[in-house]
Scaffold this motif. Structure first.
Motif, PDB file in Angstrom:
ATOM      1  N   LYS A  78       0.611  -1.216   0.304  1.00 59.99           N
ATOM      2  CA  LYS A  78       0.293  -0.024   0.157  1.00 59.99           C
ATOM      3  C   LYS A  78       0.878   1.389  -0.118  1.00 59.99           C
ATOM      4  N   MET A  79       0.223   1.819  -1.275  1.00 61.38           N
ATOM      5  CA  MET A  79       1.585   3.412  -1.075  1.00 61.38           C
ATOM      6  C   MET A  79       0.351   4.532   0.237  1.00 61.38           C
ATOM      7  N   THR A  80       2.010   5.180   0.831  1.00 61.15           N
ATOM      8  CA  THR A  80       1.160   6.026   1.902  1.00 61.15           C
ATOM      9  C   THR A  80       1.466   7.696   1.520  1.00 61.15           C
ATOM     10  N   PHE A  81       0.631   8.520   1.800  1.00 57.68           N
ATOM     11  CA  PHE A  81       0.272  10.115   1.338  1.00 57.68           C
ATOM     12  C   PHE A  81       2.217  10.335   1.404  1.00 57.68           C
ATOM     13  N   SER A  82       2.789   9.589   2.099  1.00 55.58           N
ATOM     14  CA  SER A  82       4.532  10.096   2.414  1.00 55.58           C
ATOM     15  C   SER A  82       5.365   9.603   1.012  1.00 55.58           C
ATOM     16  N   ASP A  83       4.824   7.842   0.642  1.00 55.74           N
ATOM     17  CA  ASP A  83       5.330   7.744  -0.275  1.00 55.74           C
ATOM     18  C   ASP A  83       5.106   8.159  -1.920  1.00 55.74           C
ATOM     19  N   LEU A  84       3.430   9.246  -1.661  1.00 58.59           N
ATOM     20  CA  LEU A  84       3.377   9.408  -2.792  1.00 58.59           C
ATOM     21  C   LEU A  84       4.249  10.717  -3.283  1.00 58.59           C
ATOM     22  N   ASN A  85       4.586  11.061  -1.794  1.00 60.92           N
ATOM     23  CA  ASN A  85       5.114  12.343  -2.158  1.00 60.92           C
ATOM     24  C   ASN A  85       6.291  12.309  -2.162  1.00 60.92           C
ATOM     25  N   ARG A  86       7.428  11.914  -1.853  1.00 53.71           N
ATOM     26  CA  ARG A  86       8.625  11.140  -2.143  1.00 53.71           C
ATOM     27  C   ARG A  86       8.854  10.520  -3.697  1.00 53.71           C
ATOM     28  N   LEU A  87       7.847   9.261  -4.332  1.00 54.74           N
ATOM     29  CA  LEU A  87       7.727   8.810  -5.418  1.00 54.74           C
ATOM     30  C   LEU A  87       7.915  10.372  -6.449  1.00 54.74           C
ATOM     31  N   ILE A  88       6.812  10.907  -6.066  1.00 52.82           N
ATOM     32  CA  ILE A  88       6.731  12.036  -6.915  1.00 52.82           C
ATOM     33  C   ILE A  88       7.864  12.978  -7.200  1.00 52.82           C
ATOM     34  N   TYR A  89       8.792  13.348  -6.051  1.00 52.18           N
ATOM     35  CA  TYR A  89       9.675  13.900  -6.295  1.00 52.18           C
ATOM     36  C   TYR A  89      11.016  13.380  -7.156  1.00 52.18           C
ATOM     37  N   LEU A  90      10.956  12.317  -6.536  1.00 53.82           N
ATOM     38  CA  LEU A  90      12.502  11.519  -7.312  1.00 53.82           C
ATOM     39  C   LEU A  90      11.907  11.509  -8.465  1.00 53.82           C
ATOM     40  N   THR A  91      10.822  11.172  -9.391  1.00 57.04           N
ATOM     41  CA  THR A  91      10.668  11.060 -10.440  1.00 57.04           C
ATOM     42  C   THR A  91      11.305  12.061 -10.753  1.00 57.04           C
ATOM     43  N   ASP A  92      10.485  13.137 -10.573  1.00 59.07           N
ATOM     44  CA  ASP A  92      10.380  14.715 -11.054  1.00 59.07           C
ATOM     45  C   ASP A  92      11.991  15.439 -10.618  1.00 59.07           C
ATOM     46  N   TYR A  93      12.747  14.509  -9.621  1.00 60.77           N
ATOM     47  CA  TYR A  93      14.056  14.916  -9.945  1.00 60.77           C
ATOM     48  C   TYR A  93      15.077  14.281 -10.838  1.00 60.77           C
ATOM     49  N   LEU A  94      14.990  13.079 -10.686  1.00 61.38           N
ATOM     50  CA  LEU A  94      15.530  12.289 -12.447  1.00 61.38           C
ATOM     51  C   LEU A  94      14.872  12.906 -13.343  1.00 61.38           C
ATOM     52  N   GLY A  95      14.080  13.792 -13.609  1.00 58.74           N
ATOM     53  CA  GLY A  95      13.167  13.545 -15.568  1.00 58.74           C
ATOM     54  C   GLY A  95      12.905  12.969 -15.774  1.00 58.74           C
ATOM     55  N   LEU A  96      12.165  11.959 -14.994  1.00 57.94           N
ATOM     56  CA  LEU A  96      10.739  11.072 -15.611  1.00 57.94           C
ATOM     57  C   LEU A  96       9.537  12.236 -15.549  1.00 57.94           C
ATOM     58  N   ASN A  97       9.269  12.845 -15.798  1.00 56.85           N
ATOM     59  CA  ASN A  97       8.031  13.936 -15.889  1.00 56.85           C
ATOM     60  C   ASN A  97       6.982  12.659 -15.888  1.00 56.85           C
ATOM     61  N   SER A  98       7.061  12.133 -17.313  1.00 56.96           N
ATOM     62  CA  SER A  98       5.596  11.256 -17.930  1.00 56.96           C
ATOM     63  C   SER A  98       5.497  10.775 -17.067  1.00 56.96           C
ATOM     64  N   TYR A  99       6.079   9.515 -16.053  1.00 49.16           N
ATOM     65  CA  TYR A  99       5.806   8.630 -15.037  1.00 49.16           C
ATOM     66  C   TYR A  99       5.280   9.154 -13.771  1.00 49.16           C
ATOM     67  N   GLY A 100       5.913  10.225 -13.808  1.00 48.98           N
ATOM     68  CA  GLY A 100       5.766  11.013 -12.294  1.00 48.98           C
ATOM     69  C   GLY A 100       4.237  11.268 -12.263  1.00 48.98           C
ATOM     70  N   LEU A 101       3.467  11.838 -13.367  1.00 51.35           N
ATOM     71  CA  LEU A 101       2.451  12.242 -14.126  1.00 51.35           C
ATOM     72  C   LEU A 101       1.388  11.330 -13.547  1.00 51.35           C
ATOM     73  N   GLU A 102       1.620   9.994 -14.178  1.00 53.31           N
ATOM     74  CA  GLU A 102       1.139   8.657 -14.259  1.00 53.31           C
ATOM     75  C   GLU A 102       0.951   8.723 -12.502  1.00 53.31           C
ATOM     76  N   ILE A 103       1.587   8.723 -11.912  1.00 52.70           N
ATOM     77  CA  ILE A 103       1.914   8.050 -10.687  1.00 52.70           C
ATOM     78  C   ILE A 103       0.977   9.228  -9.959  1.00 52.70           C
ATOM     79  N   TRP A 104       1.415  10.161  -9.510  1.00 49.60           N
ATOM     80  CA  TRP A 104       0.084  11.370  -9.123  1.00 49.60           C
ATOM     81  C   TRP A 104      -1.755  10.436  -9.825  1.00 49.60           C
ATOM     82  N   SER A 105      -1.549  10.236 -11.052  1.00 52.57           N
ATOM     83  CA  SER A 105      -3.338   9.767 -11.563  1.00 52.57           C
ATOM     84  C   SER A 105      -3.147   8.779 -11.121  1.00 52.57           C
TER      85      SER A 105
END
Length: 117
Positions: A28-55
């Protein structure tokens, strides 16, 4: 293959077991996990995947976002606090932890050179 599929493959290849389990629905994903994973994908330039996670996961945390907004609205102007400093430290920790968990040693070394904290 679409950009988000390439980015998903890259991120899942690089991330640790727990993050992979979260992103494949095994944990299960936590709110903290969501925040961290969105940051990491953005930091790594994986914007399309970050948007997928967000969606996929963002809607699960509407209540937490609402509570954060209420806290911010109530304390805005009252509390003298600069969240940027705390966020910077936490985000650097997320990056270091992500790097430690890259399963392939060669990939980890290349990524460390790319990121260079």
């Amino acid at each position: 293959m679409h950009q988000k599929d390439i980015e998903r493959f890259a991120f899942l290849f690089l991330c640790g077991k727990r993050d992979r389990a979260i992103l494949t629905g095994k944990e299960k994903m936590t709110f903290s996990d969501l925040n961290r994973l969105i940051y990491l994908t953005d930091y790594l330039g994986l914007n399309s995947y970050g948007l997928e996670i967000w969606s996929e996961y963002g809607g699960r945390f509407k209540e937490q976002f609402k509570q954060l907004k209420e806290i911010y609205d109530e304390t805005d102007g009252i509390v003298s606090w600069d969240p940027v400093e705390e966020d910077d430290e936490r985000q650097e920790q997320w990056i270091r932890e992500f790097l430690r968990q890259v399963p392939d040693r060669d990939s980890r070394k290349r990524l460390e050179k790319f990121i260079a904290l």
